[in-house]
Design an enzyme around this catalytic site. Structure first.
Site, PDB file in Angstrom:
ATOM      1  CG  ASP A 109       6.823  14.256  17.198  1.00  0.00           C
ATOM      2  OD1 ASP A 109       7.111  15.397  17.639  1.00  0.00           O
ATOM      3  OD2 ASP A 109       5.642  14.278  16.686  1.00  0.00           O
ATOM      4  CD  GLU A 153      -2.442   1.565   2.423  1.00  0.00           C
ATOM      5  OE1 GLU A 153      -2.462   0.808   3.524  1.00  0.00           O
ATOM      6  OE2 GLU A 153      -3.277   2.526   2.401  1.00  0.00           O
ATOM      7  CG  ASP A 200       6.907   8.639  14.672  1.00  0.00           C
ATOM      8  OD1 ASP A 200       7.888   9.547  14.637  1.00  0.00           O
ATOM      9  OD2 ASP A 200       5.770   9.121  14.352  1.00  0.00           O
TER      10      ASP A 200
END
Ligand code: ZN
Ligand code: ZN
Lengths: 566, 413
Positions: free
Chosen positions: B114, B50, B112
């Site tokens: 942040d 995808e 991830d």
């Protein structure tokens, strides 16, 4: 030709011999598709029993016992007996292999019921995760219960051959091993054996840093053997579930089988709680702030606090919160007042009346389709996809860790262990359990007797504990009673359930299942022997299909004779 | 190649012009071939992968799939996505509309980190803004995670990417990692977060022992070397009374807390306050040992100094991103729609030298491309080589090349 030979007896004998070779041990890895089929009502019965047992695994853990500790195991066994789960309870207390009267029937049921639940629980990730984690827990508990002899036999029968690392390797890794397994004293460490396996095989131990990792290899202490096996089982179950999932089109095409499985899931999911949408218990606006602190689940509390702080909620959150309040007993008039009082702080009254009051009346079934919308359950909330700015959704699933910690701590949890326990469920992606744990912690001293599946249930249970008054309306829908007797709720859908179903799609389903149960097709046991497959093979799609055919096969007549021998 | 000063470049990027210049970027600079080569892993499953495009005006296109680099490039030029996300590999080809149930089977294990998750210990900036001082938090994060992923789990194929604004991503692309289930990823993330032991409310990391276990001990070694520089000198977290209170709240023992408060009271700057804090804790622990206090009491504060340092600096992972198999993550070489910066890969070994404020931005790149063509008349120079994106693409090439090497799959460069 031997005319004296009793064909029935021979059949019975073969049957026993076959069982003993199929089920040589009380404990199994469920890596063989059951070679036997059972009658459909027994099918449902043993599946429900197993579901109950898995629920007990969950509840005992939620009660705060350290998993697989002696206390945990004792509690678990008592609960098995209390809920009359005879077959599992027998297996649980026996030692494995060398007992005098092996209970083959119980072992067979163990295998079949496991696979029936596989069929039911292969449908979504959420279901799969729950099932796998409870099944492996059940397995480890049973493994811990075995005698040393029983364990050894089990390993031999399943060709599990763990070799401890050689002394040189132990020496080379001495200080790192010592610092990993700090609970061992010097003598224990000297005599301890360590096993080296790929880290993927012991992720449960990796998670809690109970192994030493080196370049993808995990060094496991011998005391953690049960966990090592659990990872093997986890693989087997994952595999079975994947195969079962491929078979879903066939499973669902079989209406009878499908209805039984759906009822099982119903039992698991919402069968335990249906919010009353016409609550006569009312709550007042002026109490909302306090209620939100004491009795709201975190999802609702977060929205309430966001609304109070920002005087606005976005669409999804408005809907989720309005319906919750409705379920909790806030009248339409009060709901209007409540929302208006907040919204007018940031918008003109006219704008509110024009854009929002209609929606509130709509949700209360006073406008539009005039449908009395039901408050969202945990599953629906968890499966929603809130954006980063939304206050809707399930905080245990959708919030950032930092915010979530703050939210959890705002429940005034003072135990050292508390936050850790809740976060552990969050991190292992079991939001509902995390929420339920929080409930237990924020209502100290009260054992939790319900399986959480709905925010309104959280609220109702909390009010019951705090006020000491049972605010639930009908005993038929109280979560605890439903949990304790899934079979009965299922067999005769309680009037409460039938009435509360706004769209009555689940009612005919139950009826169908009840009808099926009575049809004569469900008559006899049969044992299907396949020598080729007696060895160790993983279930394949074809095998599952065959098995399902057998489950569905009404022509059991050739074995009619067998049953009458007894 | 020298980079122009950042102010000039930032000034020159106008988010509203992005859509107009994107086709040129996608056509000439985005490394389509290598990008697709990476995500194909030498097999023919690309059509099950995808991709998701975000178009100007908040339009999301999910479940896109492509058969090869050429088709991908065409679509990029045609749709001009302001953001490209990479999702999972699914069980079936995504273009097959008959399949309604989408089952993700594989994807890179992603991490991830942040900057906003550090807001409680970051004084230089907050929320979306990031400066070079902030970046040092990311430096520590990369150093801690990179070594753990390689040495503990044996992963080799890690792609580290600056997200273009305020965070970093790591794509673990080893086959072992790609085939893991969500639960399995959760276990790895949990291990890496060092959070497993008893967690009291405020302190993130509680080791609950008297000795550091191997992963914690390695992390402490890394964190120690940065602590003074980042926490005390740059962020000066203990200069304000609020910062001191924050530190005190991490202390589990009330008596010790008071002692620490007293010890820090007459100190002015963060460095001397921290020294006083450490001394007090060490004294407290020695007294515990002398008084033969029980283990339960001792482990409360035995590793407090280490735990506090980890609390400030140890990487804070967004665990949901890692566990969700079908979680979308921004692709490398995307342009950040607000800053215009390219989402560039960087070498974890040289992360300390990476400057997030000097990252190439799209309009600078296109200008460089123009300049180059005016001055040089070379035909055979690859387009990106003409720009300051050169280094990042080389890192990316090397990453994809090493994956291909594993597969014994020859790849031209
Ligand atoms: Zn909730
Ligand atoms: Zn900064």
């Amino acid at each position: 030709m031997d005319f004296t030979r009793n064909p029935r007896r021979t059949l019975q004998k073969n049957y026993d011999a076959e069982l003993s070779s199929q089920f040589p041990h009380d404990l199994q890895l469920y890596n063989k598709i059951p070679k036997s089929t059972i009658l459909i009502h027994e099918f449902e019965e043993i599946a429900l029993e197993r579901l109950k047992a898995l629920r007990i695994v969950e509840t005992v853990t939620l009660r705060g016992f350290v998993k697989f500790s002696e206390e945990w195991r004792k509690n678990f066994h008592e609960e098995l007996k209390k809920q009359d789960l005879k077959s599992l309870s027998k297996l649980y207390s026996s030692l494995g292999v060398s007992n005098t009267a092996p209970n083959y029937e119980a072992r067979k049921k163990d295998l079949i019921s496991h696979f029936i639940l596989c069929l039911a629980f292969c449908r979504s990730d959420e279901l799969r995760n729950w099932f796998i984690s409870k099944e492996t827990d059940l397995f480890v508990a049973r493994f811990e219960e075995l005698s040393t002899e029983g364990r050894k036999e089990f390993m031999e029968l399943n060709n599990i051959d763990f070799q401890p690392i050689p002394q040189e390797e132990k020496k080379a890794k001495f200080s790192r091993l010592l610092n990993t397994f700090q609970y061992m004293n010097a003598t224990q460490f000297d005599s301890a054996d360590f096993y080296k396996v790929p880290f993927k095989k012991v992720l449960e131990l990796v998670r809690s840093r109970k192994v030493l990792l080196d370049k993808g290899q995990a060094y496991v202490a011998s005391g953690d053997l049960g966990n090592l096996l659990a990872s093997k089982l986890r693989q087997e179950i994952s595999h079975s579930l994947a195969v079962m999932k491929q078979c879903l089109p066939e499973t669902t095409a079989d209406i009878r089988l499908d209805s039984v499985l759906k009822c099982l899931l119903d039992q698991y999911e919402s069968g335990t709680y249906k919010p009353t949408t016409t609550s006569s218990n009312t709550i007042r606006i002026e109490d909302l702030d306090e209620l939100s602190k004491k009795s709201y689940p975190p999802c609702m509390r977060r929205m309430h606090e966001t609304l109070r702080a920002k005087h606005h909620l976005r669409h999804a959150a408005r809907l989720q919160y309005t319906l919750f309040l409705k379920g909790a007993g806030l009248s339409l008039e009060d709901a209007m007042k409540f929302w208006r009082s907040e919204f007018v702080k940031v918008m003109a009254v006219e704008k509110f009346e024009k854009e929002h009051s209609y929606n509130i009346r709509y949700n209360y079934g006073k406008e539009g389709k005039r449908c009395n919308y039901a408050p969202y359950g945990c599953n629906k909330i968890m499966n929603s996809q809130p954006g980063p700015e939304d206050a809707s959704g399930c905080p245990f699933k959708h919030s950032k860790p930092q915010e979530l910690r703050k939210l959890i701590l705002s429940y005034g949890i003072d135990s050292n262990q508390g936050l850790k326990d809740v976060m552990e469920y969050v991190n292992s992606q079991q939001p509902v359990l995390a929420c339920q744990k929080l409930f237990v912690l924020s209502h100290p001293g009260k054992g939790v007797e319900f399986g959480l599946c709905h925010p309104n249930q959280y609220f109702t249970e909390s009010r019951t504990i705090i006020t000491g008054v049972n605010v639930k309306q009908e005993p038929g829908s109280t979560p605890s009673s439903a949990v304790n007797s899934p079979a009965s709720t299922y067999a005769t859908p309680s009037p409460g359930r039938a009435r509360e179903n706004v769209n009555s799609s689940s009612t005919p389903l139950s009826t169908k299942a009840v009808l099926n149960r009575a049809t004569p097709m469900s008559s006899r046991k049969m044992l299907n022997v396949d020598n080729k497959a007696a060895g160790k093979t993983e279930p394949s799609k074809d095998e599952v299909a065959d098995w399902m055919d057998e489950l569905d096969d009404s022509d059991f007549s050739q074995l009619e004779a067998m049953d009458t021998t007894n | 190649m020298t980079m122009p000063p950042s102010e000039e470049r930032e000034e020159s990027f106008k988010p509203e012009t992005l859509v107009d210049i994107l086709p040129l970027y996608y056509n000439r600079l985005f490394p389509c071939e290598t990008f697709i080569k990476w995500l194909s892993y030498g097999n023919d499953e690309l059509e099950k992968r995808e991709f998701s495009f975000t178009l100007d005006g908040d339009i999301y296109l999910r479940y896109l799939s492509f058969k090869d680099a050429a088709e991908f490039k065409e679509e990029l030029k045609k749709k001009k996505p302001i953001k490209i996300d990479v999702g999972a590999v699914y069980a079936n080809t995504l273009k097959d509309k008959r399949i309604t149930q989408k089952q993700p089977t594989e994807r890179e294990m992603v991490f991830d980190i942040d900057m906003t998750d550090y807001d409680d210990v970051r004084t230089c900036c907050s929320e979306a803004s990031v400066c070079q001082k902030c970046w040092k938090f990311m430096v520590v994060a990369v150093q801690c995670l990179d070594v753990a992923l390689r040495d503990d789990f044996g992963f080799n194929h890690l792609l580290w990417v600056f997200s273009g604004r305020r965070g970093i991503h790591c794509w673990v692309s080893d086959e072992e990692a790609r085939t893991m289930s969500g639960w399995e990823r959760g276990c790895v993330a949990q291990y890496l977060s060092l959070l497993t032991s008893d967690t009291k409310s405020t302190r993130r990391i509680i080791l609950n022992s008297e000795r550091l276990d191997p992963p914690a001990s390695r992390a402490v070694k890394i964190v120690e070397t940065h602590f003074n520089d980042i926490i005390l000198n740059d962020q000066e977290v203990l200069d304000s009374p609020k910062g001191v209170q924050y530190l005190l709240d991490l202390v589990p023992d009330d008596v010790l807390k008071q002692e620490c408060e007293k010890a820090m009271a007459d100190k002015i700057d963060s460095v001397s306050k921290w020294k006083a804090f450490c001394k007090t804790v060490q004294y407290h622990n020695q007294e515990d040992v002398k008084a033969k206090k029980g283990r339960r009491r001792r482990i409360q504060t035995a590793l407090l100094i280490e735990e506090v340092m980890l609390h400030y600096l140890y990487p804070r992972l967004d665990i949901h991103v890692t566990t969700g198999l079908n979680h979308l993550l921004k692709a490398p070489f995307c342009i950040h729609p607000k800053t215009g910066y390219v989402c560039v890969p960087f070498n974890p070994k040289h992360v300390a030298k990476f400057d997030p404020t000097a990252v190439p931005s799209i309009n600078v790149l296109l200008k460089e491309l123009g300049n180059f063509e005016e001055s040089t008349a070379s035909e055979n120079v690859r387009e990106y080589r003409k720009t300051s994106m050169n280094r990042s693409v080389a890192i990316f090439d090397e990453f994809v090349y090493s994956l291909a090497r594993m597969k014994n799959d020859p790849m031209e460069f």
